[in-house]
Scaffold this motif. Structure first.
Motif, PDB file in Angstrom:
ATOM      1  N   ASP A  23      47.511  29.818  41.713  1.00 37.68           N
ATOM      2  CA  ASP A  23      46.814  30.024  40.442  1.00 37.68           C
ATOM      3  C   ASP A  23      46.423  28.680  39.814  1.00 37.68           C
ATOM      4  N   SER A  65      36.294  38.809  39.814  1.00 39.13           N
ATOM      5  CA  SER A  65      36.434  39.445  38.507  1.00 39.13           C
ATOM      6  C   SER A  65      35.067  39.727  37.875  1.00 39.13           C
ATOM      7  N   HIS A 120      50.769  34.297  36.927  1.00 36.80           N
ATOM      8  CA  HIS A 120      49.586  35.153  37.092  1.00 36.80           C
ATOM      9  C   HIS A 120      49.010  35.546  35.729  1.00 36.80           C
ATOM     10  N   ARG A 169      45.322  34.665  34.524  1.00 40.47           N
ATOM     11  CA  ARG A 169      44.411  35.751  34.148  1.00 40.47           C
ATOM     12  C   ARG A 169      43.879  35.541  32.735  1.00 40.47           C
ATOM     13  N   LEU A 215      40.224  36.893  33.532  1.00 42.50           N
ATOM     14  CA  LEU A 215      40.153  37.698  34.752  1.00 42.50           C
ATOM     15  C   LEU A 215      40.527  39.143  34.458  1.00 42.50           C
ATOM     16  N   LEU A 241      46.247  40.902  39.810  1.00 41.63           N
ATOM     17  CA  LEU A 241      46.849  39.798  40.539  1.00 41.63           C
ATOM     18  C   LEU A 241      48.278  40.193  40.888  1.00 41.63           C
TER      19      LEU A 241
END
Length: 162
Positions: free
Chosen positions: A40, A53, A77, A81, A86, A90
């Motif tokens: 990430d 996304s 995550h 995100r 996003l 995930l």
């Protein structure tokens, strides 16, 4: 490494919200794009996740779910995100077991230490759970558009077969 025509390995992993996701829950209902990425927040991982996304609704119209998998934990995550806006799911594979099942884990040596690393890879899996396309060592730029085209073709073949 997994090949086209093989049954995709089943797994259950937590997502960024720490909710468990059973991949088998899609079987018989939806196609899936499963992409594995190293970490990430790195530039190429961010590019890839953002492109998927950005096109998630288009994939949804083709009855296809997109899931990203890395060895990062759920909290990382969630930060990734939220920071990048996003919308895709995930999944956290901290112990690397799913990465191993999909053949995307490689042992690499750095500074005298061996470390399990993830090779950027993408799998298109049909509703029956069969791998229709397997890509290893992916270049993330424009990758989501190419995967979308292949999922669209898969949907077209499905309609003809009916």
């Amino acid at each position: 490494m997994l090949q086209t025509g093989q049954l995709a390995p089943a797994f259950t992993l937590p997502d960024a919200d720490m909710e468990m996701f059973a991949f088998d829950s899609l079987r018989g209902r939806q196609h899936a794009v499963l992409f594995f990425y190293p970490k990430d927040g790195t530039p190429y991982c961010t590019l890839e996740a953002t492109e998927f996304s950005d096109h998630e609704e288009e994939f949804n119209r083709l009855n296809c779910v997109i899931c990203g998998v890395s060895r990062d934990d759920c909290l990382r995550h969630a930060d990734f995100r939220d920071k990048n806006g996003l919308s895709i799911r995930l999944l956290s594979d901290e112990d690397g077991e799913v990465c191993k099942k999909y053949g995307v884990a490689q042992m690499k040596e750095k500074d005298g230490h061996r470390k399990l690393c993830v090779v950027r890879s993408t799998f298109i899996i049909d509703k029956s759970g069969i791998i229709r396309h397997a890509f290893y060592d992916v270049n993330p730029k424009g990758h989501a558009a190419e995967i979308y085209r292949l999922v669209k073709e898969l949907n077209g073949k499905e309609k003809v077969a009916c």
